[in-house]
Design a protein around this motif. Structure first.
Motif, short mmCIF file in Angstrom:
data_model
loop_
_atom_site.label_atom_id
_atom_site.label_comp_id
_atom_site.label_asym_id
_atom_site.label_seq_id
_atom_site.Cartn_x
_atom_site.Cartn_y
_atom_site.Cartn_z
N ARG A 183 36.33 -19.66 11.95
CA ARG A 183 34.82 -19.43 11.61
C ARG A 183 34.89 -19.08 10.44
N PHE A 223 28.25 -22.64 13.60
CA PHE A 223 28.70 -21.17 13.51
C PHE A 223 29.02 -20.75 12.23
N ASP A 235 27.95 -20.13 18.28
CA ASP A 235 29.50 -20.54 18.49
C ASP A 235 29.55 -21.04 19.85
#
Length: 222
Positions: A12, A75, A102
């Motif tokens: 991420r 995300f 996400d």
């Protein structure tokens, strides 16, 4: 070998940093899978779409320009900010919404609320097989009967498969990007309970990346 949570967090952050450092990373031209998906959705009479892993929006914006209403998720805050600005500039902000999400978590859309779902190389990110199965179950839930799901994944015939840092579960990392390489068995498992329309092999990028484009539909009586 990283734990799934550690890998998810590092990926991420890596994508967030990448989009900040390289705005418009993939350019403005839609991907070939998105052009294919637009035809699939048109044939199905779709109007309301979800794109998962939309990034900075080259495909979501294309689909909006084609007249679809697109809910774009990713995300990365940086990517979605770029997408929203581009939607304003291109005059399609009324047909594009964005959501920070996400896909390891359940989708937030209601049951049977979307006509189509598109995901270009989202399912082959750093997701475990269990997480991929759970995501496809969620996609099936939010699709209306007869709705189409078009997705692409890198597969085990790709040059990077089996090389780089091995995270297990067919996930290998190169240059900070972790990829879950699909075999045909996984594709077939994900099509259980669906009508599998096509598994199309193609190449993209400079390596080139070797991918499958999968088109499957939710049965009308599901």
């Amino acid at each position: 070998m990283s734990s799934p949570d550690d890998l998810a967090g590092s990926q991420r952050q890596h994508w967030q940093d990448t989009y900040r450092a390289h705005p418009g990373l993939y350019g403005d031209t839609p991907s070939e899978p998105a052009i294919h998906a637009a035809r699939v959705f048109a044939d199905a009479g779709a109007t309301d779409l979800i794109e998962l892993g939309a990034g900075h929006g080259r495909d979501a914006l294309f689909l909006a320009r084609e007249g679809y209403t697109v809910h774009a998720t990713d995300f990365s805050v940086a990517a979605l900010d770029q997408l929203a600005r581009a939607a304003e500039e291109q005059g399609v902000a009324n047909r594009v919404t964005t959501e920070l999400h996400d896909v390891r978590e359940p989708l937030r859309q209601p049951d049977r609320s979307a006509d189509g779902v598109f995901a270009h190389m989202l399912l082959c990110m750093a997701l475990s097989s269990a997480q991929i199965h759970a995501l496809v179950d969620e996609i099936r839930r939010v699709l209306r009967p007869g709705g189409a799901f078009v997705y692409t994944v890198r597969h085990t015939g790709d040059a990077h498969y089996g090389t780089g840092r091995d995270h297990g579960d067919n996930i290998f990392e190169h240059g900070g990007f972790a990829v879950h390489f699909f075999d045909r068995n996984l594709v077939d498992q994900l099509a259980e309970g669906w009508t599998l329309q096509e598994v199309h092999a193609f190449e993209e990028g400079d390596l080139p990346r070797r991918l499958w484009r999968i088109t499957q539909t939710k049965p009308p009586d599901a």
